[in-house]
Design an enzyme around this catalytic site. Structure first.
Site, short mmCIF file in Angstrom:
data_model
loop_
_atom_site.label_atom_id
_atom_site.label_comp_id
_atom_site.label_asym_id
_atom_site.label_seq_id
_atom_site.Cartn_x
_atom_site.Cartn_y
_atom_site.Cartn_z
N CYS A 399 0.80 -1.31 -0.06
CA CYS A 399 -0.03 0.15 -0.02
C CYS A 399 0.90 1.34 -0.12
O CYS A 399 1.36 1.65 -1.02
CB CYS A 399 -0.95 -0.25 1.16
SG CYS A 399 -2.47 0.75 0.77
N HIS A 530 -3.63 -5.06 0.33
CA HIS A 530 -3.14 -5.71 1.71
C HIS A 530 -3.28 -7.12 1.81
O HIS A 530 -4.15 -7.72 2.22
CB HIS A 530 -3.71 -4.95 2.76
CG HIS A 530 -3.60 -3.68 3.15
ND1 HIS A 530 -2.54 -3.24 3.66
CD2 HIS A 530 -4.25 -2.54 2.53
CE1 HIS A 530 -2.55 -1.83 3.68
NE2 HIS A 530 -3.57 -1.49 2.97
N GLU A 532 -1.59 -9.36 3.40
CA GLU A 532 -1.49 -9.84 4.75
C GLU A 532 -2.80 -10.25 5.14
O GLU A 532 -2.78 -11.00 6.19
CB GLU A 532 -0.72 -8.78 5.55
CG GLU A 532 -1.45 -7.38 6.09
CD GLU A 532 -1.29 -6.18 4.93
OE1 GLU A 532 -1.23 -6.50 3.81
OE2 GLU A 532 -1.62 -5.39 5.42
N1 GLN Z 1 -1.85 6.78 2.76
C1 GLN Z 1 -2.11 5.88 1.42
C2 GLN Z 1 -3.39 6.06 1.01
O1 GLN Z 1 -4.42 6.44 1.58
C3 GLN Z 1 -1.92 4.37 1.87
C4 GLN Z 1 -2.70 3.85 2.57
C5 GLN Z 1 -2.41 2.49 3.07
O2 GLN Z 1 -1.08 2.27 3.27
N2 GLN Z 1 -3.21 1.82 3.70
O3 GLN Z 1 -3.52 5.63 -0.21
#
Ligand code: GLN
Length: 554
Positions: A399, A530, A532
């Site tokens: 992410c 994600h 994970e």
């Molecule tokens: N801050 C970034 C976004 O909002 C990544 C979010 C995250 O890592 N869950 O796109």
């Protein structure tokens, strides 16, 4: 006249409900105890679903700072929940729906909404019974949706706290309504004060009395303690807490949370619970697969050293690894699968703002930058990513870790000037990571709760890519939680310079995976989602497995 024999219809037996409440203090592992109980009943052939009730006013866990509350676990359908939901999914190896998680805020929100919709048909809407009734409605609905034999419900907080009284009232009402189908398990704590050197039962007795004052009586007590509970103390608890001796379960600290189901099995917990709930006591608990996993997790000696570089690790004098709990578990599952012993270090990205610190990373086989938000520690993460790219250390970005890998590449390889992500510097000339168009209004109107791109979305993978090889498939579905995306205006330029966008949303608009080809780097992959969240002990995640494999081999 010919006799017509009636066809036998198999009636589904009544759904059973197990409530797990906490006594004495928080943090004694109620979530893991709940997950373990659910696992054992599942292993006895019952269809089990697991729920969590959090006493917060927050409508979901998405608005809570992870340093306050641990990881935000996103369910398949997009609800942002507590990390215990992750434990349930990992232990039970199933996906759970949004109905299985509630907070005080979400319960009140539904009741108020129903009132606004005239669903109460003009009657007075009252805290009692309408709040507990809404809690009960959700518990029963979760059971129906899962067609469950057993619904396991963890009541967050500790008995005696003002905040979970309405949930205990729901437990009391359900138990009064169908006493034979409801069991209450209290997870308590028995301290062994250093100065006395003896295990004390009094705090548990007091906690039980407090539970009783809410009209709820424990059927079973799990005694968490640094060591096992001896017979003398079991007898004492049985006598003073009105619980059968067989239902006083010892719950000492163990090496790994995954040992607990086997431990409870030895304490005969599933058979005792089955008896309490009128479930068959003859069934055997089949923990074959589980035991194999536990054995594998303990027998590895060949190490693989992984650095997880995040910003939320330090809190005063303590290290908070809970914030990235699912990431850590995912690394472990894949390592065990490969016959490796994971050695995970938690490094604060702030430390790497000073480039001289980067040589510390030399000793690691692989580097992972997990999800995150905001400005803090970003320059440190960018330095780490640059170091991993240049020194050919396997890198896995999740992410924010993907977005920052794209930013690092744009800055240092594509040499794009004044480049940034809109999240931290909206005034930069080149916003390589920009806000998603559908998010602009949310941010402008401060509609921040539950509005990110959340939950499962499909992606298509480029054939022959590192990602496609890892998944052994070209179509995947993964869970998301973000507001920003790779700016489509830069894709062509970045691709030309050698960064491949090997995973995209089916309409081709969203970049879901960025990678360097294996001719350039042993493993350099960033994913916008994600993975994970869906890594399971009995079913490790393929992209983590590829990362760990590359880390070990390179
Ligand atoms: N801050 C970034 C976004 O909002 C990544 C979010 C995250 O890592 N869950 O796109």
């Amino acid at each position: 006249m010919k006799k017509v024999s009636k066809r036998k219809t198999t009636k589904k037996t009544a759904t059973r409900y197990i409530f797990v409440v906490g006594g004495v203090m928080s943090g004694v592992g109620k979530g893991i105890a709940s997950s373990s109980i659910a696992t054992l009943l599942q292993a006895r052939g019952h269809r089990v679903t697991a729920m969590k009730i959090d006493p917060y006013i927050n409508v979901d866990a998405g608005t809570m700072n992870p340093t306050e509350h641990g990881e935000v676990f996103v369910l398949k359908d997009g609800l942002e929940t507590d990390q215990d939901m992750g434990n349930y999914e990992r232990f039970l190896n199933i996906d759970l729906p949004a109905i299985n998680y509630m907070t005080t805020g979400s319960v009140y929100q539904s009741v108020i909404q129903k009132e606004r919709n005239l669903d109460y048909k003009g009657k007075n809407v009252e805290v009692v019974p309408d709040i507990p009734l809404e809690v009960i409605r959700r518990i029963k609905k979760a059971g129906e949706e899962a067609n469950a034999d057993v619904v396991q419900v963890e009541v967050g907080g500790t008995v005696g706290e003002y905040q979970n009284v309405l949930f205990l009232e729901a437990v009391r009402m359900m138990k009064t309504e169908e006493p034979g189908n409801v069991a209450v398990v209290m997870v308590s704590y028995l301290p062994v004060p250093g100065s006395i050197g003896e295990m004390k039962t009094k705090p548990t007795q007091t906690a039980v009395r407090m539970l009783n004052s809410a009209g709820v009586f424990a059927d079973m007590i799990i005694c968490r303690s640094p060591i096992g509970v001896d017979m003398k103390r079991k007898e004492k608890i049985s006598k003073f807490c009105n619980v059968k001796l067989e239902n006083v379960i010892s719950g000492p600290d163990v090496d790994s949370i995954y040992d607990i189901p086997q431990h409870y099995e030895k304490e005969n917990l599933p058979a005792q619970l089955s008896e309490l709930l009128g479930l068959s006591t003859k069934k055997k608990t089949d923990l074959k697969e589980w035991s194999k996993f536990v054995k594998r997790s303990k027998s590895q000696i060949d190490p693989v050293k992984i650095a997880v570089v995040g910003k939320y690790f330090s809190s005063g004098d303590f290290v908070l690894s809970d914030v990235y709990l699912s990431v850590l578990e995912a690394i472990k599952f894949s390592s065990y699968k490969l016959g490796l012993k994971p050695e995970i270090s938690y490094l604060s990205s702030l430390d790497f703002e000073d480039k001289k610190q980067l040589k510390k990373l030399k000793e690691y086989d692989g580097i992972l930058v997990p999800g995150g938000f905001g400005k803090t520690g970003v320059e440190g993460k960018l330095n780490v990513i640059e170091y991993a790219r240049k020194n050919k250390i396997p890198y896995f970005g999740i992410c924010y870790g993907m977005q920052l890998a794209v930013l690092e590449f744009a800055r240092n390889v594509a040499k794009i000037k004044d480049v940034s992500t809109e999240e931290i510097d909206a005034k930069a000339d080149n916003l390589i990571i920009g806000i998603m168009p559908e998010q602009i209004e949310n941010v402008a109107d401060k509609k921040m709760g539950g509005t990110m791109r959340l939950g499962e979305y499909p992606a298509e993978l480029r054939s022959g890519s590192v990602a496609a090889k890892a998944y052994r498939s070209r179509e995947i579905v993964e869970r998301h939680r973000h507001r920003y995306e790779v700016n489509p205006d830069f894709i062509e330029e970045l691709e030309e310079k050698g960064l491949h966008f090997s995973g995209k949303s089916p309409d081709g608009r969203l970049m879901e995976i960025a990678e360097l080809p294996t001719s350039e780097h042993p493993f350099f992959v960033g994913v916008q989602f994600h993975p994970e969240l869906t890594a399971r002990p009995l079913d490790p995640h393929p992209i983590f497995t590829s990362f760990i494999k590359a880390s070990y081999e390179s």
